[in-house]
Write an enzyme that holds these catalytic residues in place. Structure first.
Site, PDB file in Angstrom:
ATOM      1  N   GLY A  50     -34.338 -49.188  -8.579  1.00  0.00           N
ATOM      2  CA  GLY A  50     -33.174 -49.342  -7.710  1.00  0.00           C
ATOM      3  C   GLY A  50     -32.426 -48.025  -7.600  1.00  0.00           C
ATOM      4  O   GLY A  50     -31.767 -47.602  -8.549  1.00  0.00           O
ATOM      5  N   LEU A  51     -32.525 -47.383  -6.436  1.00  0.00           N
ATOM      6  CA  LEU A  51     -31.964 -46.042  -6.268  1.00  0.00           C
ATOM      7  C   LEU A  51     -30.961 -46.013  -5.125  1.00  0.00           C
ATOM      8  O   LEU A  51     -30.923 -45.082  -4.324  1.00  0.00           O
ATOM      9  CB  LEU A  51     -33.096 -45.037  -6.009  1.00  0.00           C
ATOM     10  CG  LEU A  51     -34.155 -44.964  -7.111  1.00  0.00           C
ATOM     11  CD1 LEU A  51     -35.335 -44.112  -6.671  1.00  0.00           C
ATOM     12  CD2 LEU A  51     -33.557 -44.411  -8.407  1.00  0.00           C
ATOM     13  N   LYS A  56     -17.822 -56.471 -18.356  1.00  0.00           N
ATOM     14  CA  LYS A  56     -17.711 -55.878 -17.024  1.00  0.00           C
ATOM     15  C   LYS A  56     -17.125 -56.880 -16.033  1.00  0.00           C
ATOM     16  O   LYS A  56     -16.352 -56.517 -15.140  1.00  0.00           O
ATOM     17  CB  LYS A  56     -19.083 -55.402 -16.546  1.00  0.00           C
ATOM     18  CG  LYS A  56     -19.113 -54.825 -15.130  1.00  0.00           C
ATOM     19  CD  LYS A  56     -18.163 -53.652 -14.948  1.00  0.00           C
ATOM     20  CE  LYS A  56     -18.468 -52.811 -13.723  1.00  0.00           C
ATOM     21  NZ  LYS A  56     -18.648 -53.533 -12.480  1.00  0.00           N
ATOM     22  N   GLY A  76     -18.770 -46.357  -9.764  1.00  0.00           N
ATOM     23  CA  GLY A  76     -18.968 -46.268  -8.330  1.00  0.00           C
ATOM     24  C   GLY A  76     -19.546 -44.935  -7.890  1.00  0.00           C
ATOM     25  O   GLY A  76     -20.330 -44.303  -8.602  1.00  0.00           O
ATOM     26  N   GLU A 104      -9.455 -55.685 -12.179  1.00  0.00           N
ATOM     27  CA  GLU A 104      -9.433 -54.792 -11.011  1.00  0.00           C
ATOM     28  C   GLU A 104      -8.947 -55.542  -9.767  1.00  0.00           C
ATOM     29  O   GLU A 104      -8.152 -55.012  -8.980  1.00  0.00           O
ATOM     30  CB  GLU A 104     -10.841 -54.245 -10.805  1.00  0.00           C
ATOM     31  CG  GLU A 104     -11.030 -53.313  -9.632  1.00  0.00           C
ATOM     32  CD  GLU A 104     -12.490 -52.941  -9.485  1.00  0.00           C
ATOM     33  OE1 GLU A 104     -13.091 -53.301  -8.461  1.00  0.00           O
ATOM     34  OE2 GLU A 104     -13.047 -52.309 -10.411  1.00  0.00           O
ATOM     35  N   MET A 111     -25.428 -46.422  -6.492  1.00  0.00           N
ATOM     36  CA  MET A 111     -25.225 -46.213  -7.929  1.00  0.00           C
ATOM     37  C   MET A 111     -26.480 -45.646  -8.578  1.00  0.00           C
ATOM     38  O   MET A 111     -26.445 -44.633  -9.272  1.00  0.00           O
ATOM     39  CB  MET A 111     -24.835 -47.529  -8.600  1.00  0.00           C
ATOM     40  CG  MET A 111     -23.456 -48.037  -8.249  1.00  0.00           C
ATOM     41  SD  MET A 111     -22.146 -47.290  -9.238  1.00  0.00           S
ATOM     42  CE  MET A 111     -22.308 -48.247 -10.754  1.00  0.00           C
ATOM     43  N   ASP A 160     -37.932 -47.427  -5.857  1.00  0.00           N
ATOM     44  CA  ASP A 160     -37.099 -48.153  -4.904  1.00  0.00           C
ATOM     45  C   ASP A 160     -38.000 -48.652  -3.785  1.00  0.00           C
ATOM     46  O   ASP A 160     -39.037 -48.043  -3.485  1.00  0.00           O
ATOM     47  CB  ASP A 160     -36.007 -47.225  -4.339  1.00  0.00           C
ATOM     48  CG  ASP A 160     -34.919 -47.981  -3.598  1.00  0.00           C
ATOM     49  OD1 ASP A 160     -33.890 -48.299  -4.235  1.00  0.00           O
ATOM     50  OD2 ASP A 160     -35.092 -48.260  -2.394  1.00  0.00           O
ATOM     51  N   ARG A 161     -37.596 -49.758  -3.168  1.00  0.00           N
ATOM     52  CA  ARG A 161     -38.388 -50.280  -2.050  1.00  0.00           C
ATOM     53  C   ARG A 161     -38.412 -49.315  -0.874  1.00  0.00           C
ATOM     54  O   ARG A 161     -39.310 -49.352  -0.041  1.00  0.00           O
ATOM     55  CB  ARG A 161     -37.844 -51.640  -1.604  1.00  0.00           C
ATOM     56  CG  ARG A 161     -38.100 -52.763  -2.590  1.00  0.00           C
ATOM     57  CD  ARG A 161     -37.643 -54.092  -2.056  1.00  0.00           C
ATOM     58  NE  ARG A 161     -36.213 -54.103  -1.772  1.00  0.00           N
ATOM     59  CZ  ARG A 161     -35.565 -55.128  -1.215  1.00  0.00           C
ATOM     60  NH1 ARG A 161     -36.232 -56.220  -0.880  1.00  0.00           N
ATOM     61  NH2 ARG A 161     -34.272 -55.057  -1.004  1.00  0.00           N
ATOM     62  N   SER A 178     -19.482 -49.162 -14.633  1.00  0.00           N
ATOM     63  CA  SER A 178     -18.360 -48.926 -13.737  1.00  0.00           C
ATOM     64  C   SER A 178     -18.257 -47.432 -13.458  1.00  0.00           C
ATOM     65  O   SER A 178     -18.468 -46.616 -14.351  1.00  0.00           O
ATOM     66  CB  SER A 178     -17.049 -49.430 -14.357  1.00  0.00           C
ATOM     67  OG  SER A 178     -15.972 -49.252 -13.460  1.00  0.00           O
ATOM     68  N   ASN A 213     -13.751 -56.357 -13.857  1.00  0.00           N
ATOM     69  CA  ASN A 213     -13.645 -56.487 -12.409  1.00  0.00           C
ATOM     70  C   ASN A 213     -12.583 -57.508 -12.005  1.00  0.00           C
ATOM     71  O   ASN A 213     -11.923 -57.350 -10.975  1.00  0.00           O
ATOM     72  CB  ASN A 213     -14.996 -56.862 -11.815  1.00  0.00           C
ATOM     73  CG  ASN A 213     -15.934 -55.679 -11.748  1.00  0.00           C
ATOM     74  OD1 ASN A 213     -15.756 -54.697 -12.457  1.00  0.00           O
ATOM     75  ND2 ASN A 213     -16.942 -55.758 -10.904  1.00  0.00           N
TER      76      ASN A 213
END
Length: 291
Positions: free
Chosen positions: A7-8, A164, A114, A171, A11, A30-31, A112, A168
């Site tokens: 997963g690229l 986490k 972003g 947040e 993040m 990544d796909r 966390s 959130n």
């Protein structure tokens, strides 16, 4: 050390770069082939020396489940899978059990930071057995902010994502408070420069924070936010926080109200307010607005 990263996106791509800057080797999948270093999970696993560590950074739910299912068939006893997405903590317990049946370790990690994490570092909250955490520790050290703080072994499997989730939820409530204060300041005639009021709060006040800094950034780009529609999505953690509060009989009025405020933002014409208007008209003769 070597790391496989699945997963690229916004993040994951930046995390790959920060880990590499720390001197580690990262093979990313990544796909989207334009982002990937390898073009299948099988190729990714084949690039790594044992004991392997594969970090999964894909959307929670089916995408995470299918990725972990495939990795379970490719990895070997002693390897470790890290889920760094925003999975529900109850899913972590299930994934850990499934992988343990094959001798594969599991660590959940709330992340966390972003889009700012590449330069500033990522706050990390992780859960799992000490021996599995130790295999991932060099990557945690590479990703965390500089200094003594910014990462924590929060407890058993699920603890990282639970921490986490609560982060959130907090947040949500903090953003709601800033938003309500901003709207009130914008509403009154006496305050003529709301943006500079927000900016003045950045130093010396008890409400200064990174969120306040980001609010000022947004107002610098669009002083009255005229270019935005008043619509806010929720990604799940707020709901899960409220559900956990109900399950544990913990009162969370501020976080709950901030979640419901997001729901209200999606209504062009609130059905609830129609009933409120009708009732006010019925008992007090208050005026109503017709379509």
């Amino acid at each position: 050390m070597e790391l496989g990263l699945v997963g690229l996106g916004k993040m994951g791509g930046n995390m790959r770069e920060r880990i590499r800057r720390a001197g580690h080797t990262v093979f990313g999948y990544d796909r989207n082939p334009d982002l990937a270093d390898v073009h299948s999970l099988q190729e990714l696993v084949g690039k790594l020396s044992g004991p392997r560590v594969v970090w999964v950074m894909v959307p929670a739910g089916e995408a995470t489940q299918s990725t972990i299912d495939e990795l379970a068939e490719l990895l070997e006893p002693g390897d470790v899978v890290v889920d760094g997405g925003n999975s529900r903590w109850t899913d972590d317990e299930k994934h850990a059990e499934e992988l343990a049946a094959k001798g594969i370790g599991f660590v959940d990690c709330g992340v966390s930071g972003g889009v700012w994490g590449l330069e500033n570092g990522y706050a990390l909250m992780y859960g799992g057995d000490k021996e599995n955490v130790a295999k991932v520790q060099p990557v945690f050290d590479a990703l965390k902010p500089e200094g003594d703080f910014g990462s924590v072994h929060a407890g058993k499997v699920g603890a990282g994502h639970f921490a986490k989730m609560v982060h959130n939820g907090i947040e949500y409530a903090m953003m709601q408070a800033y938003a309500e204060g901003w709207e009130l300041l914008e509403k009154v005639d006496s305050v003529t420069d709301v943006r500079e009021v927000f900016r003045s709060w950045q130093e010396g006040t008890v409400i200064r924070s990174w969120l306040l800094d980001l609010a000022v950034n947004a107002l610098d780009e669009d002083e009255h936010l005229d270019g935005l529609r008043g619509y806010a999505q929720d990604s799940g953690e707020g709901r899960w926080t409220v559900e956990a509060a109900i399950d544990n009989a913990v009162p969370l009025p501020a976080i709950t109200a901030s979640l419901f405020a997001r729901f209200a933002s999606r209504q062009e014409d609130s059905p609830q307010m129609k009933m409120i208007a009708a009732l006010r008209n019925q008992f007090g003769g208050h005026a109503v607005e017709k379509k």
